[in-house]
Design a protein around this motif. Structure first.
Motif, PDB file in Angstrom:
ATOM      1  N   GLU A   5      -2.275   1.344   8.736  1.00  0.00           N
ATOM      2  CA  GLU A   5      -3.153   0.578   9.550  1.00  0.00           C
ATOM      3  C   GLU A   5      -2.529  -0.701   9.757  1.00  0.00           C
ATOM      4  O   GLU A   5      -2.272  -1.533  10.544  1.00  0.00           O
ATOM      5  N   ARG A  11     -13.251   6.213   0.443  1.00  0.00           N
ATOM      6  CA  ARG A  11     -12.970   5.456  -0.955  1.00  0.00           C
ATOM      7  C   ARG A  11     -14.065   5.839  -2.010  1.00  0.00           C
ATOM      8  O   ARG A  11     -14.091   5.816  -3.063  1.00  0.00           O
ATOM      9  N   TYR A  42      -5.815   7.564   0.718  1.00  0.00           N
ATOM     10  CA  TYR A  42      -6.373   6.252   0.956  1.00  0.00           C
ATOM     11  C   TYR A  42      -5.378   5.205   1.298  1.00  0.00           C
ATOM     12  O   TYR A  42      -5.552   4.612   2.418  1.00  0.00           O
ATOM     13  N   HIS A  81     -10.870   0.497  10.986  1.00  0.00           N
ATOM     14  CA  HIS A  81      -9.812   0.986  10.237  1.00  0.00           C
ATOM     15  C   HIS A  81      -9.243   2.285  10.589  1.00  0.00           C
ATOM     16  O   HIS A  81      -8.254   2.834  10.053  1.00  0.00           O
ATOM     17  N   HIS A 124       0.855  -1.058   0.024  1.00  0.00           N
ATOM     18  CA  HIS A 124      -0.219   0.089   0.109  1.00  0.00           C
ATOM     19  C   HIS A 124       0.908   1.441   0.024  1.00  0.00           C
ATOM     20  O   HIS A 124       0.448   2.221  -0.530  1.00  0.00           O
ATOM     21  N   HIS A 126     -11.569   7.216   7.058  1.00  0.00           N
ATOM     22  CA  HIS A 126     -11.079   6.075   6.530  1.00  0.00           C
ATOM     23  C   HIS A 126     -11.940   4.918   6.838  1.00  0.00           C
ATOM     24  O   HIS A 126     -12.074   4.629   8.197  1.00  0.00           O
ATOM     25  N   PRO A 127     -12.239   3.723   6.170  1.00  0.00           N
ATOM     26  CA  PRO A 127     -11.991   3.621   4.721  1.00  0.00           C
ATOM     27  C   PRO A 127     -13.364   4.336   3.955  1.00  0.00           C
ATOM     28  O   PRO A 127     -13.210   4.099   2.687  1.00  0.00           O
ATOM     29  N   GLU A 128     -14.390   4.970   4.559  1.00  0.00           N
ATOM     30  CA  GLU A 128     -15.361   5.356   3.773  1.00  0.00           C
ATOM     31  C   GLU A 128     -15.191   6.347   2.659  1.00  0.00           C
ATOM     32  O   GLU A 128     -15.504   6.673   1.838  1.00  0.00           O
ATOM     33  N   TYR A 140      -4.218   2.817   4.674  1.00  0.00           N
ATOM     34  CA  TYR A 140      -4.025   1.352   4.800  1.00  0.00           C
ATOM     35  C   TYR A 140      -2.531   0.920   5.222  1.00  0.00           C
ATOM     36  O   TYR A 140      -2.499   0.018   5.922  1.00  0.00           O
TER      37      TYR A 140
END
Length: 143
Positions: free
Chosen positions: A37, A108, A30, A61, A12, A104-106, A34
């Motif tokens: 995380e 996206r 984004y 997340h 990532h 995060h992660p929405e 990740y």
């Protein structure tokens, strides 16, 4: 298919760098989220000694819960201070930028243009710090 947070963090981070270079800031931010995380989850699995237990917990997340637990394990409640005292010192001075996990992660699903180059730079710095620490732990034999 098993989870591999170590490999995912590196993948990532690399993909985020490519997207940032191409000025695709939304996707870069984004992926940096990740990367951070996954790096945090990789390190905390080592310090708590129980990947199945701690990582199956509802971390979602976001990074704050994971980072708080990492502080605890690197602090004085485990073997971590003896394994790598420098990591505890580094983490005490480190603060994740708010933008790294915001939405995060929405995010996206957001329209383009939510993040700019400065956001991507902040996220990249934080993700690189965490991934570099994760890799250092691997090289030193802890991961």
């Amino acid at each position: 298919m098993g989870e591999n947070f170590y490999e995912a963090a590196i993948r990532h981070l690399v993909d985020g760098r490519i997207l940032q270079r191409e000025e695709c800031y939304d996707n870069a931010v984004y992926l940096y989220g990740y990367a951070a995380e996954c790096a945090l989850k990789s390190m905390i699995a080592v310090y708590c000694g129980n990947t199945e237990g701690i990582l199956k917990r509802a971390y979602s997340h976001g990074g704050s819960d994971i980072l708080n637990d990492l502080y605890t394990f690197v602090g004085n409640e485990s073997m971590a201070p003896m394994l790598d005292p420098a990591l505890g010192m580094k983490l005490q001075k480190f603060a994740l930028p708010e933008v790294l996990f915001r939405g995060h992660p929405e995010r996206r699903y957001l329209a383009d243009g939510q993040f700019d180059g400065a956001d991507a730079d902040a996220c990249r710095g934080a993700a690189e710090f965490l991934v570099n620490e994760m890799v250092s732990q691997h090289i030193d034999g802890y991961l």
